[in-house]
Design a protein around this motif. Structure first.
Motif, PDB file in Angstrom:
ATOM      1  N   ILE A 152      33.133 -56.968  40.816  1.00 17.93           N
ATOM      2  CA  ILE A 152      31.704 -56.667  40.958  1.00 17.93           C
ATOM      3  C   ILE A 152      31.244 -56.980  42.383  1.00 17.93           C
ATOM      4  O   ILE A 152      30.475 -56.225  42.993  1.00 17.93           O
ATOM      5  CB  ILE A 152      30.878 -57.455  39.912  1.00 17.93           C
ATOM      6  CG1 ILE A 152      31.213 -56.983  38.495  1.00 17.93           C
ATOM      7  CG2 ILE A 152      29.385 -57.302  40.160  1.00 17.93           C
ATOM      8  CD1 ILE A 152      30.867 -55.536  38.219  1.00 17.93           C
ATOM      9  N   GLY A 153      31.742 -58.074  42.935  1.00 12.69           N
ATOM     10  CA  GLY A 153      31.409 -58.423  44.317  1.00 12.69           C
ATOM     11  C   GLY A 153      31.855 -57.325  45.277  1.00 12.69           C
ATOM     12  O   GLY A 153      31.124 -56.928  46.193  1.00 12.69           O
ATOM     13  N   TYR A 154      33.059 -56.819  45.029  1.00  5.84           N
ATOM     14  CA  TYR A 154      33.610 -55.741  45.852  1.00  5.84           C
ATOM     15  C   TYR A 154      32.719 -54.501  45.799  1.00  5.84           C
ATOM     16  O   TYR A 154      32.399 -53.878  46.817  1.00  5.84           O
ATOM     17  CB  TYR A 154      35.030 -55.461  45.374  1.00  5.84           C
ATOM     18  CG  TYR A 154      35.596 -54.099  45.694  1.00  5.84           C
ATOM     19  CD1 TYR A 154      36.044 -53.793  46.983  1.00  5.84           C
ATOM     20  CD2 TYR A 154      35.728 -53.144  44.700  1.00  5.84           C
ATOM     21  CE1 TYR A 154      36.586 -52.552  47.264  1.00  5.84           C
ATOM     22  CE2 TYR A 154      36.262 -51.902  44.969  1.00  5.84           C
ATOM     23  CZ  TYR A 154      36.682 -51.600  46.256  1.00  5.84           C
ATOM     24  OH  TYR A 154      37.214 -50.378  46.526  1.00  5.84           O
ATOM     25  N   LEU A 155      32.285 -54.149  44.583  1.00  8.17           N
ATOM     26  CA  LEU A 155      31.393 -53.001  44.444  1.00  8.17           C
ATOM     27  C   LEU A 155      30.103 -53.208  45.229  1.00  8.17           C
ATOM     28  O   LEU A 155      29.604 -52.298  45.891  1.00  8.17           O
ATOM     29  CB  LEU A 155      31.033 -52.770  42.967  1.00  8.17           C
ATOM     30  CG  LEU A 155      32.090 -52.219  42.045  1.00  8.17           C
ATOM     31  CD1 LEU A 155      31.496 -51.973  40.666  1.00  8.17           C
ATOM     32  CD2 LEU A 155      32.666 -50.915  42.596  1.00  8.17           C
ATOM     33  N   GLN A 156      29.574 -54.449  45.133  1.00  7.89           N
ATOM     34  CA  GLN A 156      28.307 -54.711  45.808  1.00  7.89           C
ATOM     35  C   GLN A 156      28.468 -54.599  47.321  1.00  7.89           C
ATOM     36  O   GLN A 156      27.624 -54.023  48.005  1.00  7.89           O
ATOM     37  CB  GLN A 156      27.775 -56.097  45.416  1.00  7.89           C
ATOM     38  CG  GLN A 156      27.195 -56.102  44.003  1.00  7.89           C
ATOM     39  CD  GLN A 156      26.889 -57.499  43.511  1.00  7.89           C
ATOM     40  OE1 GLN A 156      27.526 -58.465  43.940  1.00  7.89           O
ATOM     41  NE2 GLN A 156      25.931 -57.607  42.608  1.00  7.89           N
ATOM     42  N   VAL A 157      29.563 -55.135  47.850  1.00 13.69           N
ATOM     43  CA  VAL A 157      29.787 -55.066  49.289  1.00 13.69           C
ATOM     44  C   VAL A 157      29.997 -53.614  49.721  1.00 13.69           C
ATOM     45  O   VAL A 157      29.390 -53.144  50.699  1.00 13.69           O
ATOM     46  CB  VAL A 157      30.993 -55.942  49.709  1.00 13.69           C
ATOM     47  CG1 VAL A 157      31.337 -55.722  51.175  1.00 13.69           C
ATOM     48  CG2 VAL A 157      30.676 -57.407  49.457  1.00 13.69           C
ATOM     49  N   GLY A 158      30.826 -52.889  48.950  1.00  8.52           N
ATOM     50  CA  GLY A 158      31.059 -51.482  49.268  1.00  8.52           C
ATOM     51  C   GLY A 158      29.754 -50.696  49.258  1.00  8.52           C
ATOM     52  O   GLY A 158      29.478 -49.892  50.167  1.00  8.52           O
ATOM     53  N   GLY A 159      28.932 -50.943  48.246  1.00  8.00           N
ATOM     54  CA  GLY A 159      27.649 -50.259  48.131  1.00  8.00           C
ATOM     55  C   GLY A 159      26.752 -50.572  49.318  1.00  8.00           C
ATOM     56  O   GLY A 159      26.088 -49.688  49.880  1.00  8.00           O
ATOM     57  N   ASP A 160      26.754 -51.847  49.695  1.00  8.52           N
ATOM     58  CA  ASP A 160      25.966 -52.285  50.844  1.00  8.52           C
ATOM     59  C   ASP A 160      26.371 -51.558  52.121  1.00  8.52           C
ATOM     60  O   ASP A 160      25.527 -51.123  52.899  1.00  8.52           O
ATOM     61  CB  ASP A 160      26.225 -53.784  51.051  1.00  8.52           C
ATOM     62  CG  ASP A 160      24.990 -54.589  50.757  1.00  8.52           C
ATOM     63  OD1 ASP A 160      24.138 -54.078  49.996  1.00  8.52           O
ATOM     64  OD2 ASP A 160      24.881 -55.697  51.297  1.00  8.52           O
ATOM     65  N   LEU A 161      27.684 -51.449  52.290  1.00  6.84           N
ATOM     66  CA  LEU A 161      28.197 -50.830  53.510  1.00  6.84           C
ATOM     67  C   LEU A 161      27.774 -49.372  53.610  1.00  6.84           C
ATOM     68  O   LEU A 161      27.281 -48.927  54.648  1.00  6.84           O
ATOM     69  CB  LEU A 161      29.728 -50.939  53.559  1.00  6.84           C
ATOM     70  CG  LEU A 161      30.282 -52.343  53.831  1.00  6.84           C
ATOM     71  CD1 LEU A 161      31.802 -52.334  53.752  1.00  6.84           C
ATOM     72  CD2 LEU A 161      29.823 -52.837  55.195  1.00  6.84           C
ATOM     73  N   VAL A 162      27.951 -48.615  52.527  1.00  6.90           N
ATOM     74  CA  VAL A 162      27.590 -47.196  52.610  1.00  6.90           C
ATOM     75  C   VAL A 162      26.081 -47.024  52.682  1.00  6.90           C
ATOM     76  O   VAL A 162      25.593 -46.076  53.276  1.00  6.90           O
ATOM     77  CB  VAL A 162      28.155 -46.341  51.446  1.00  6.90           C
ATOM     78  CG1 VAL A 162      29.643 -46.192  51.569  1.00  6.90           C
ATOM     79  CG2 VAL A 162      27.755 -46.904  50.104  1.00  6.90           C
ATOM     80  N   SER A 163      25.366 -47.981  52.085  1.00  6.96           N
ATOM     81  CA  SER A 163      23.917 -47.839  52.155  1.00  6.96           C
ATOM     82  C   SER A 163      23.432 -48.079  53.585  1.00  6.96           C
ATOM     83  O   SER A 163      22.539 -47.397  54.075  1.00  6.96           O
ATOM     84  CB  SER A 163      23.279 -48.791  51.141  1.00  6.96           C
ATOM     85  OG  SER A 163      22.313 -49.594  51.732  1.00  6.96           O
ATOM     86  N   ARG A 164      24.057 -49.033  54.260  1.00  8.12           N
ATOM     87  CA  ARG A 164      23.649 -49.304  55.637  1.00  8.12           C
ATOM     88  C   ARG A 164      24.089 -48.190  56.577  1.00  8.12           C
ATOM     89  O   ARG A 164      23.353 -47.759  57.448  1.00  8.12           O
ATOM     90  CB  ARG A 164      24.216 -50.646  56.100  1.00  8.12           C
ATOM     91  CG  ARG A 164      23.205 -51.773  55.894  1.00  8.12           C
ATOM     92  CD  ARG A 164      23.718 -53.042  56.528  1.00  8.12           C
ATOM     93  NE  ARG A 164      24.653 -53.716  55.629  1.00  8.12           N
ATOM     94  CZ  ARG A 164      25.607 -54.524  56.047  1.00  8.12           C
ATOM     95  NH1 ARG A 164      25.792 -54.746  57.345  1.00  8.12           N
ATOM     96  NH2 ARG A 164      26.405 -55.118  55.198  1.00  8.12           N
ATOM     97  N   ALA A 165      25.315 -47.694  56.357  1.00 14.72           N
ATOM     98  CA  ALA A 165      25.860 -46.721  57.304  1.00 14.72           C
ATOM     99  C   ALA A 165      25.325 -45.315  57.067  1.00 14.72           C
ATOM    100  O   ALA A 165      25.104 -44.562  58.001  1.00 14.72           O
ATOM    101  CB  ALA A 165      27.386 -46.727  57.221  1.00 14.72           C
ATOM    102  N   PHE A 166      25.151 -44.952  55.792  1.00 11.35           N
ATOM    103  CA  PHE A 166      24.807 -43.550  55.518  1.00 11.35           C
ATOM    104  C   PHE A 166      23.482 -43.379  54.791  1.00 11.35           C
ATOM    105  O   PHE A 166      23.055 -42.268  54.512  1.00 11.35           O
ATOM    106  CB  PHE A 166      25.907 -42.889  54.675  1.00 11.35           C
ATOM    107  CG  PHE A 166      27.275 -42.994  55.275  1.00 11.35           C
ATOM    108  CD1 PHE A 166      27.695 -42.088  56.242  1.00 11.35           C
ATOM    109  CD2 PHE A 166      28.138 -43.999  54.877  1.00 11.35           C
ATOM    110  CE1 PHE A 166      28.954 -42.192  56.790  1.00 11.35           C
ATOM    111  CE2 PHE A 166      29.402 -44.096  55.434  1.00 11.35           C
ATOM    112  CZ  PHE A 166      29.816 -43.199  56.390  1.00 11.35           C
ATOM    113  N   GLY A 167      22.866 -44.494  54.380  1.00 13.32           N
ATOM    114  CA  GLY A 167      21.630 -44.392  53.617  1.00 13.32           C
ATOM    115  C   GLY A 167      21.836 -43.992  52.178  1.00 13.32           C
ATOM    116  O   GLY A 167      20.920 -43.513  51.517  1.00 13.32           O
ATOM    117  N   VAL A 168      23.061 -44.193  51.663  1.00  9.07           N
ATOM    118  CA  VAL A 168      23.303 -43.942  50.233  1.00  9.07           C
ATOM    119  C   VAL A 168      22.539 -44.996  49.438  1.00  9.07           C
ATOM    120  O   VAL A 168      22.636 -46.174  49.746  1.00  9.07           O
ATOM    121  CB  VAL A 168      24.809 -44.035  49.916  1.00  9.07           C
ATOM    122  CG1 VAL A 168      25.055 -43.860  48.434  1.00  9.07           C
ATOM    123  CG2 VAL A 168      25.582 -43.000  50.722  1.00  9.07           C
ATOM    124  N   PRO A 169      21.763 -44.581  48.446  1.00  6.46           N
ATOM    125  CA  PRO A 169      20.973 -45.584  47.713  1.00  6.46           C
ATOM    126  C   PRO A 169      21.859 -46.645  47.053  1.00  6.46           C
ATOM    127  O   PRO A 169      22.923 -46.331  46.527  1.00  6.46           O
ATOM    128  CB  PRO A 169      20.231 -44.754  46.657  1.00  6.46           C
ATOM    129  CG  PRO A 169      20.882 -43.427  46.639  1.00  6.46           C
ATOM    130  CD  PRO A 169      21.550 -43.234  47.955  1.00  6.46           C
TER     131      PRO A 169
END
Lengths: 351, 516
Positions: A295-312
């Protein structure tokens, strides 16, 4: 047995990957560089030590809250007070650190203990109310979470607030109380080790102690424990208090590990994440460790794409939800063909 | 049997099983190469031990389960019975051992479920009720369509089940142990009804453990053992001994009781005027007097729900009496909890091994050791000595002849009979002074039942006072030294078992006679 456990772990992992791709691929296709989005999400978290550190930091509190949830679920108590316990635990620990200037070697354990005791109330009261009046612990613990937050905010506002700070927060903690980072370039602290050890102790407690056996018996429904003459009511209350203590302790650890002042204005969500982790770990204390990291991995991955590409960031929640549905779908995991495929053909061997 | 007419008529197969095999996903083989015919107009008895595969075969026929091999031919055509609806359309109805009725709905509503007559968007209740009356009349099964099922007696509920199974132009009726829940009189009545159904052209298959019932009702018999058909033939050509041997694979010697004079033995349990007036209506008891002596087996008979469960609750500490006294070996127990009772030497074997007697998803070790998990022998401080527990479990598995894959398997991997043996192993091995057995052999096979009966007699010889509650009158009369008959929460009579018969008990069970 071991083979069966391996099979279900392998199936779980396979499904997690499948769900990830099912959600991510369509989302990624919306962006100009879909490949980049995918690889950022999936591989990004491993690119830097700091990101990997983030995974562990995120997993630490959820391991402990998940352990609290697993213990209570296994005892048959569907208590969701972990969220409030976590909040009050963090607040009390912060208050202790600010109000009782003791040497850290005494002060830190004392502050964590005080946090655990005060925070345990949020899980303990629903347990007692259930035992005495029969009110569902699920409902009362959910409601009590709000009460915990507002009591906490009252204390913060009137007793802990730093009037010089621009936002609603406490005074700064003395530096010697804060956990040091164990690995350079990360904020991984002693709490992570404590969390892993706690999960192992939890597994030993459930599977290798007399009381753990009673917990598991109570959790299967009251008729059997009543038949044996076990006092499952008292045990239930005790486990809910212990669960609350663990969740509140996690709040204290989080506070001293990652914060320099108490700044929570609302519940943090670490309790809910703990429930998710507990479900993915199928109420098994050892499996909490990989589940929390995942779950931590998902959260970090999500954070990264949200910061880089604006994926919600909601994408992460969507993935979590789907993973949970898949993991809890007994029908999938007991599907004979799938099991056969993973376990190898041994049809008829059981006879 | 009165088969004169049919013997000359051409025997047409209604159903033909061809090499049916069923292997469960976990590798258990329930059926292999089962081939036989069900002749139209017959009453066929399907016999076999529990776990032999009878129920599985019937479920396949009723569309509840699918075979992994083989085909079913119905009226000469190969058919795939994909689900119970298809079976219903084909005219196959099944009455399960555990009723599938909804207690809070009326008889008519239960029968209409799934095929409700409609008027616009609403259910046409009158039409539903009329249909029930029509069906009831056609099959002369007397029920009131507007009664709530929950308020009906067990026998009446079974009638409703049968009506439900017959409600779709049924030509083949399957009954899974229909008499298990009935009194002897009710069973007789059921058999009369089944015979009249047959006279109306309904073919009947019934599963039973009880040979005398098979004799009374069926004309053909199919014996299944370990998933295979070992006999299929005309009943009148086979002796009881032969059938029993076929069912078991071996000769079973029934444990038998010696007539003993126990009037001088120490009273172990003494109940005086105990009343429980609260809780479920069928668990209430009214001014019960009971004495159970050391070495005595006291049987309790009664129609289900006559207060037997209340007596069990009282004597295992589930409830405390509102009035009256209880003593166990002279110690007052009126306020005792289950733990107090157990500490004082009580053990309890319930009939429901998966809900009360054990935890289905937990391992055999956990199930066997639960209760003695705080004994010094099995603990080191707060920790369990898992090695010692496993060794003890293996020992009990061996002594009680529990067939299983290993002590770490979950309880629900065992058949009912083996699970019951395991629970019995736990309860009996504590050398209890007082033992409650409640429906100890319900739904388990003859061999497992014989083993449990043998153990009960052995315990009683060693001085254990035993309270036996059972609705199986054969079992009751075989084991009990004395029989107390309950009716409506009271003890109607206590009889010495010197050649008691079910017929002697019947009037007391139905409340027609009482002496106390």
């Amino acid at each position: 047995m071991i083979r069966a456990a391996f099979a279900s772990t392998a199936i779980t992992a396979g499904f997690c990957l499948f769900v990830l791709l099912v959600v991510l691929v369509p989302v990624a296709l919306l962006y100009p560089e879909p490949g980049e989005v995918l690889s950022r999400f999936l591989l990004g978290p491993f690119e830097k030590t700091r990101y990997m550190g983030n995974i562990v930091e995120l997993a630490t509190p959820s391991m402990l809250t998940a352990l609290a949830v697993v213990l209570m679920f296994r005892c048959g108590a569907f208590n969701l007070g972990v969220e409030g316990s976590f909040f009050l635990g963090g607040l009390t620990t912060a208050a202790m650190v600010l109000w009782m200037p003791l040497p850290p070697l005494v002060g830190i354990p004392l502050a964590l203990l005080a946090g655990a005791i005060v925070g345990s109330v949020v899980c303990g009261i629903p347990g007692i109310v259930k035992a005495t009046t029969g009110a569902s612990e699920l409902v009362s613990s959910l409601m009590l979470n709000y009460a915990a937050v507002f009591i906490g905010l009252f204390v913060l506002n009137y007793y802990l607030r730093d009037p010089t700070a621009a936002m609603l927060s406490s005074d700064r903690f003395p530096a010697e109380y804060r956990f040091e980072s164990l690995i350079p370039r990360t904020r991984i602290h002693i709490g992570s080790i404590v969390a892993v050890v706690a999960c192992i102790i939890g597994a030993i407690y459930l599977n290798r102690t007399s009381q753990g056996l009673e917990v598991r018996i109570s959790g299967t429904g009251n008729d059997f424990s009543r038949h044996l003459g076990l006092n499952s009511v008292a045990l239930n209350i005790r486990i809910q208090v212990i669960g609350g203590m663990i969740a509140a302790f996690a709040g204290g650890i989080e506070m001293l590990g990652l914060y320099s002042r108490f700044t929570w204005q609302n519940t943090t969500g670490n309790g809910w994440t703990g429930v998710i982790v507990a479900i993915i770990a199928r109420d098994n204390p050892i499996l909490i460790i990989p589940a929390a990291l995942f779950i931590g991995y998902l959260q970090v991955g999500g954070d990264l794409v949200s910061r880089a590409f604006g994926v919600p960031t909601e994408i992460v929640s969507l993935i979590q939800a789907l993973v949970m549905i898949c993991v809890t779908s007994v029908a999938i995991f007991q599907h004979p063909a799938l099991r056969k495929f993973v376990q190898g053909d041994r049809g008829g061997a059981a006879q | 049997m009165q088969m004169t007419g049919d013997e000359t008529a051409p025997q047409k197969a209604l159903v033909e099983f061809r090499e049916i095999g069923k292997t469960y996903p976990n590798g258990t083989v329930a059926l292999r190469n089962v081939s036989f015919q069900v002749i139209e107009g017959d009453i066929l008895a399907v016999c076999g031990e529990n776990g032999a595969g009878k129920s599985t075969l019937m479920k396949i026929l009723a569309g509840i389960e699918q075979p992994t091999q083989g085909t079913i031919h119905y009226e000469g055509r190969q058919r795939r019975i994909a689900d119970p609806n298809v079976a219903g359309d084909m005219g196959i109805g099944m009455v399960h051992q555990h009723f599938s009725l909804i207690r809070s709905l009326s008889v008519a509503e239960n029968l209409a479920l799934g095929q409700e007559p409609r008027r616009g968007l609403l259910i046409d209740r009158r039409a539903a009720a009329d249909r029930v009356r029509e069906l009831a009349q056609k099959f002369s099964l007397d029920v009131d369509p507007n009664t709530k099922v929950g308020s009906l007696s067990v026998a009446a509920q079974q009638k409703v089940e049968i009506l439900k199974a017959l409600s779709r132009n049924t030509r083949l009726l399957i009954l899974d142990e229909p008499s298990a829940v009935l009194t002897p009189q009710e069973t007789q009545e059921l058999f009369v009804q089944l015979r009249s159904l047959r006279a109306r052209g309904v073919t009947i298959i019934f599963i039973s453990h009880k040979l005398h019932e098979v004799r009374a009702l069926a004309n053909r018999i199919t014996v299944i053992r370990s998933g295979e058909v070992v006999e299929d033939g005309v009943l009148s050509e086979m002796s009881d001994a032969a059938i029993s041997k076929l069912v078991m694979g071996v000769d079973v010697t029934r444990a038998s009781r010696n007539q003993r004079d126990l009037s001088a033995a120490t009273p172990v349990v003494v109940v005086k005027k105990a009343t429980v007036a609260t809780g479920d209506a069928d668990r209430r008891i009214d001014a019960i007097d009971l004495t159970i002596r050391a070495g005595e087996i006291l049987g309790i008979a009664g129609v289900d729900g006559s207060g037997q469960e209340g007596v069990v609750d009282l004597l295992c500490g589930n409830v405390q009496p509102d009035e009256g006294d209880i003593a166990l070996l002279g110690k007052p127990m009126a306020l005792a909890t289950t733990l107090d009772w157990r500490r004082a030497g009580m053990a309890h074997l319930p009939g429901d091994r998966f809900q009360i007697g054990g935890a289905p998803h937990m391992s055999l070790v956990d199930n066997v050791m639960a209760g003695s998990h705080r004994d010094k022998q099995f603990t080191r401080g707060p920790f369990l000595r898992v090695g010692a527990m496993v060794a003890r479990t293996n020992e009990l598995i061996k002594t009680f002849n529990v067939r299983c894959l290993g002590p770490r398997e979950p309880l629900n991997s065992l058949s009912g009979g083996n699970a019951q043996k395991l629970v019995a192993a736990r309860e009996f091995s504590s050398n209890p002074k007082f033992l409650i057995v409640n429906q100890p052999t319900r739904g388990i096979d003859v061999a497992a039942a014989a083993m449990i009966h043998g153990e009960l007699l052995r315990l009683s010889q060693n001085g254990t006072a035993i309270l036996l509650v059972t609705s199986d009158l054969d079992e009751l009369l075989q084991l009990s030294d004395r029989v107390a008959v309950m009716f409506d929460g009271r003890i109607a009579v206590v009889l010495e078992n010197d050649g008691l018969t079910p017929e002697r008990l019947g009037p007391f069970m139905l409340g027609l006679e009482k002496t106390s």
